[in-house]
Design a protein around this motif. Structure first.
Motif, PDB file in Angstrom:
ATOM      1  N   THR A 170       4.765  14.182   3.407  1.00  0.00           N
ATOM      2  CA  THR A 170       3.464  14.613   3.251  1.00  0.00           C
ATOM      3  C   THR A 170       2.631  14.121   2.226  1.00  0.00           C
ATOM      4  N   THR A 171       3.152  13.484   1.119  1.00  0.00           N
ATOM      5  CA  THR A 171       2.458  12.939   0.027  1.00  0.00           C
ATOM      6  C   THR A 171       2.112  11.295   0.356  1.00  0.00           C
ATOM      7  N   ALA A 172       2.541  10.957   1.333  1.00  0.00           N
ATOM      8  CA  ALA A 172       2.441   9.535   1.634  1.00  0.00           C
ATOM      9  C   ALA A 172       1.723   9.465   2.908  1.00  0.00           C
ATOM     10  N   GLU A 173       1.261  10.470   3.498  1.00  0.00           N
ATOM     11  CA  GLU A 173       0.451  10.467   4.738  1.00  0.00           C
ATOM     12  C   GLU A 173      -0.828   9.610   4.501  1.00  0.00           C
ATOM     13  N   ASP A 174      -1.630   9.648   3.723  1.00  0.00           N
ATOM     14  CA  ASP A 174      -2.820   9.113   3.353  1.00  0.00           C
ATOM     15  C   ASP A 174      -2.640   7.692   3.202  1.00  0.00           C
ATOM     16  N   SER A 175      -1.636   7.216   2.381  1.00  0.00           N
ATOM     17  CA  SER A 175      -1.363   5.654   2.196  1.00  0.00           C
ATOM     18  C   SER A 175      -0.835   5.241   3.290  1.00  0.00           C
ATOM     19  N   ILE A 209       1.064  -1.323   0.036  1.00  0.00           N
ATOM     20  CA  ILE A 209      -0.013  -0.050   0.134  1.00  0.00           C
ATOM     21  C   ILE A 209       0.846   1.354   0.183  1.00  0.00           C
ATOM     22  N   CYS A 210       1.892   1.140   0.806  1.00  0.00           N
ATOM     23  CA  CYS A 210       2.929   2.449   0.877  1.00  0.00           C
ATOM     24  C   CYS A 210       4.293   2.133   0.909  1.00  0.00           C
ATOM     25  N   PRO A 211       4.683   1.783  -0.053  1.00  0.00           N
ATOM     26  CA  PRO A 211       6.189   1.402  -0.593  1.00  0.00           C
ATOM     27  C   PRO A 211       7.289   2.547   0.024  1.00  0.00           C
ATOM     28  N   GLU A 212       6.704   3.957  -0.091  1.00  0.00           N
ATOM     29  CA  GLU A 212       7.511   5.010   0.205  1.00  0.00           C
ATOM     30  C   GLU A 212       8.015   4.964   1.879  1.00  0.00           C
ATOM     31  N   VAL A 213       7.013   4.226   2.600  1.00  0.00           N
ATOM     32  CA  VAL A 213       7.347   4.278   3.934  1.00  0.00           C
ATOM     33  C   VAL A 213       7.628   3.098   4.677  1.00  0.00           C
TER      34      VAL A 213
END
Length: 62
Positions: A41-46, A19-23
């Motif tokens: 900030t761009t990944a907070e929702d995911s 769901i969120c590979p940035e994190v």
């Protein structure tokens, strides 16, 4: 915002990095781990979606 994966609770299902590979990523032990100190900030929702979707509630966000 910060995200944290409780290693004792994680079952290694792989949902959060999908769901969120940035994190999140899977570590050598087959469990998820956070890979950033601060969630972009761009990944907070995911990141929140990944935490909400965790089947064992191993992810906390703040």
């Amino acid at each position: 915002m910060k995200a944290h994966v409780d290693q004792d609770t994680c079952i290694g299902c792989g949902l959060c990095p999908s769901i969120c590979p940035e994190v999140f990523q899977m570590n050598d032990d087959g469990k998820a781990e956070e890979i950033v100190d601060e969630v972009p900030t761009t990944a907070e929702d995911s990141a929140k979606e990944a935490a909400d979707g965790c089947p064992v509630n191993a992810i906390s966000t703040s």
